[in-house]
Scaffold this active site. Structure first.
Site, PDB file in Angstrom:
ATOM      1  N   GLY A 177       7.559  -1.589  -2.891  1.00 42.56           N
ATOM      2  CA  GLY A 177       6.710  -1.169  -3.013  1.00 42.56           C
ATOM      3  C   GLY A 177       7.242   0.202  -3.964  1.00 42.56           C
ATOM      4  N   GLY A 237      12.492  -2.607   2.356  1.00 38.34           N
ATOM      5  CA  GLY A 237      13.671  -2.468   1.502  1.00 38.34           C
ATOM      6  C   GLY A 237      14.038  -3.796   0.505  1.00 38.34           C
ATOM      7  N   ARG A 240      14.366  -2.666  10.650  1.00 37.82           N
ATOM      8  CA  ARG A 240      15.467  -1.948   9.922  1.00 37.82           C
ATOM      9  C   ARG A 240      15.112  -0.606   8.592  1.00 37.82           C
ATOM     10  NH1 ARG A 240      15.973  -6.396   5.475  1.00 37.82           N
ATOM     11  NH2 ARG A 240      14.754  -5.797   3.930  1.00 37.82           N
ATOM     12  N   ALA A 250       7.587  -6.466   4.953  1.00 35.23           N
ATOM     13  CA  ALA A 250       7.665  -5.542   4.291  1.00 35.23           C
ATOM     14  C   ALA A 250       8.574  -4.599   4.790  1.00 35.23           C
ATOM     15  CB  ALA A 250       6.792  -3.942   3.970  1.00 35.23           C
ATOM     16  N   GLN A 298      -6.474  -0.447   1.865  1.00 35.57           N
ATOM     17  CA  GLN A 298      -6.126  -0.524   3.108  1.00 35.57           C
ATOM     18  C   GLN A 298      -7.330   0.595   3.995  1.00 35.57           C
ATOM     19  OE1 GLN A 298      -2.383   1.848   3.942  1.00 35.57           O
ATOM     20  NE2 GLN A 298      -1.936   0.182   4.829  1.00 35.57           N
ATOM     21  N   HIS A 335      -5.031  -0.584   8.391  1.00 34.78           N
ATOM     22  CA  HIS A 335      -3.850   0.079   8.397  1.00 34.78           C
ATOM     23  C   HIS A 335      -3.582   0.747   9.932  1.00 34.78           C
ATOM     24  CE1 HIS A 335      -0.201   2.174   8.003  1.00 34.78           C
ATOM     25  NE2 HIS A 335      -0.505   2.745   7.231  1.00 34.78           N
ATOM     26  N   PRO A 356       1.210  -1.271   0.245  1.00 34.34           N
ATOM     27  CA  PRO A 356       0.086  -0.337   0.147  1.00 34.34           C
ATOM     28  C   PRO A 356       0.761   1.277   0.331  1.00 34.34           C
ATOM     29  CG  PRO A 356      -0.178  -1.015   2.006  1.00 34.34           C
ATOM     30  CD  PRO A 356       0.909  -2.247   1.251  1.00 34.34           C
ATOM     31  N   ARG A 395      -1.719  -4.206   8.936  1.00 32.46           N
ATOM     32  CA  ARG A 395       0.009  -4.018   8.786  1.00 32.46           C
ATOM     33  C   ARG A 395       0.177  -3.117  10.197  1.00 32.46           C
ATOM     34  NH1 ARG A 395       3.360   0.315   4.503  1.00 32.46           N
ATOM     35  NH2 ARG A 395       4.460  -1.449   4.180  1.00 32.46           N
ATOM     36  N   TYR A 434       0.085   6.241  12.263  1.00 37.47           N
ATOM     37  CA  TYR A 434      -1.281   6.780  12.602  1.00 37.47           C
ATOM     38  C   TYR A 434      -2.331   6.325  13.811  1.00 37.47           C
ATOM     39  CZ  TYR A 434       0.565   8.016   7.564  1.00 37.47           C
ATOM     40  OH  TYR A 434       1.744   8.376   6.570  1.00 37.47           O
TER      41      TYR A 434
END
Length: 378
Positions: free
Chosen positions: A332, A311, A281, A309, A112, A189, A37, A241, A194
């Site tokens: 992403g 990198g 990370r 998720a 999402q 989410h 997302p 998530r 958030y």
């Protein structure tokens, strides 16, 4: 001997882990590469636009899993300009052709559900009111979540316990709306600093009622949302998530591993489809660091599909799935810049470079649908 022949088994063993099929409850995925997302800020007036049809369909493969960009659950949920919503009839109708385009290409598409909480501004709130949160402390960071764009956040208004119940209901109604729009399910989410994350993190949540203090109390609101959404549309169509280790939007926790483990174990009670976690990370949304922290204990604690998720590329994506560290990997920036990412990974082809300058512009084409496909696919 019954079963797969030796030659067929050898061929199966040669398939990179990311390209192996996967059964996610009732969903049959043809590969493990998930569209993460990503807010793209191209939904004018908080309504998904026709150009999103091309954007999402470009990134759809038969049996591919896509998670749509953060979509507000209510009029108080928005934190940025031109982000989509799913709380009005107009917004639901606008999503339908986008979802249809993904389904026509055989994709599985989740919406999402998002509330920005204090990561907002009065200008995005009804009647210019302060944004809402678990606290009245403003975000101290001087930049937005990307770590670059300058920001100055107002003091939020602390929600009452009665209002918290209404926000839970906003998520429930938004989930129902997402299903009406044709989505296959929803992702809650609960990450990136958030609203839900604000309740989870002890460096933000300073409440003294049943929604603050202990780990159990801080997780109460998020889990009430999970329960309400699962009851509304079915737990087998609900994911969440989380980013326990992250400090996005000035939202950190003193014991992120304990927080992540508590949530992973608690989610099992509701039988939700998947847990989607951001790697520790990722010190900012775009930059990674070396760390001894990891998600393996959370992966082992959670009984459903586990998505990671943060990198990832082709090599380490194959490694984390191959080693059992995750079932699926969300991409992403690479998927943004390479609409045919599964095909490129299959061929080990060169990747388009992404342009950060166009991540959050409002142009309906540039940096959105103009990234090229492999010439062999034209």
């Amino acid at each position: 001997m019954a079963g797969i022949s030796m030659s067929a088994q050898e061929n199966l063993d040669l398939i990179p882990a990311l390209l192996a099929p996967y059964k996610m409850a009732s969903f049959s995925l043809s590969h493990r590469i998930v569209l993460a997302p990503m807010s793209r800020l191209r939904s004018y007036n908080f309504v998904a636009q026709p150009h999103a049809v091309l954007y999402y369909s470009q990134r759809t493969t038969q049996g591919g899993f896509l998670i749509g960009e953060a979509s507000g659950v209510s009029a108080t949920a928005q934190g940025y300009p031109n982000t989509p919503g799913v709380w009005t009839k107009e917004q639901v109708e606008a999503w339908k052709p986008v979802v249809d385009a993904v389904h026509k290409k055989g994709g599985i598409f989740f919406c999402q559900l998002w509330h920005a909480g204090r990561a907002s501004d009065n200008c995005f709130q009804p009647d210019g009111q302060p944004p809402i949160s678990c606290t009245d402390k403003p975000i101290r960071a001087k930049t937005h979540i990307d770590g670059v764009t300058e920001a100055s956040f107002p003091a939020p208004r602390k929600l009452t316990t009665r209002e918290i119940t209404r926000v839970v209901d906003d998520f429930r109604k938004a989930a129902r709306n997402a299903m009406e729009a044709g989505f296959d399910g929803v992702e809650i989410h609960g990450a990136n600093g958030y609203l839900i994350d604000q309740f989870l993190k002890d460096q933000v949540n300073d409440r003294t009622d049943e929604y603050g203090g202990s780990l159990e109390n801080r997780c109460r609101f998020p889990l009430q949302i999970v329960e309400a959404v699962a009851d509304e549309i079915g737990a087998d169509r609900v994911g969440i998530r989380l980013s326990p280790f992250a400090d996005y939007n000035d939202c950190a926790d003193s014991n992120p591993e304990a927080l992540g483990l508590y949530m992973a174990r608690s989610l099992n009670k509701y039988g939700v489809l998947y847990c989607h976690m951001i790697e520790p990370r990722m010190i900012t949304q775009f930059d990674s660091r070396k760390t001894e922290d990891g998600l393996l204990r959370m992966r082992k604690a959670f009984e459903g599909t586990f998505i990671v998720a943060g990198g990832y590329g082709r090599k380490d994506g194959n490694e984390v799935v191959g080693s059992g560290g995750a079932d699926l990997v969300a991409f992403g920036r690479l998927f943004l810049a390479n609409p045919d990412l599964p095909r490129r990974f299959e061929l080990n082809a060169a990747l388009n470079e992404y342009d950060r300058n166009t991540f959050y512009t409002h142009d309906p084409v540039v940096g959105y649908t103009d990234y090229p496909f492999l010439e062999t696919d034209n």
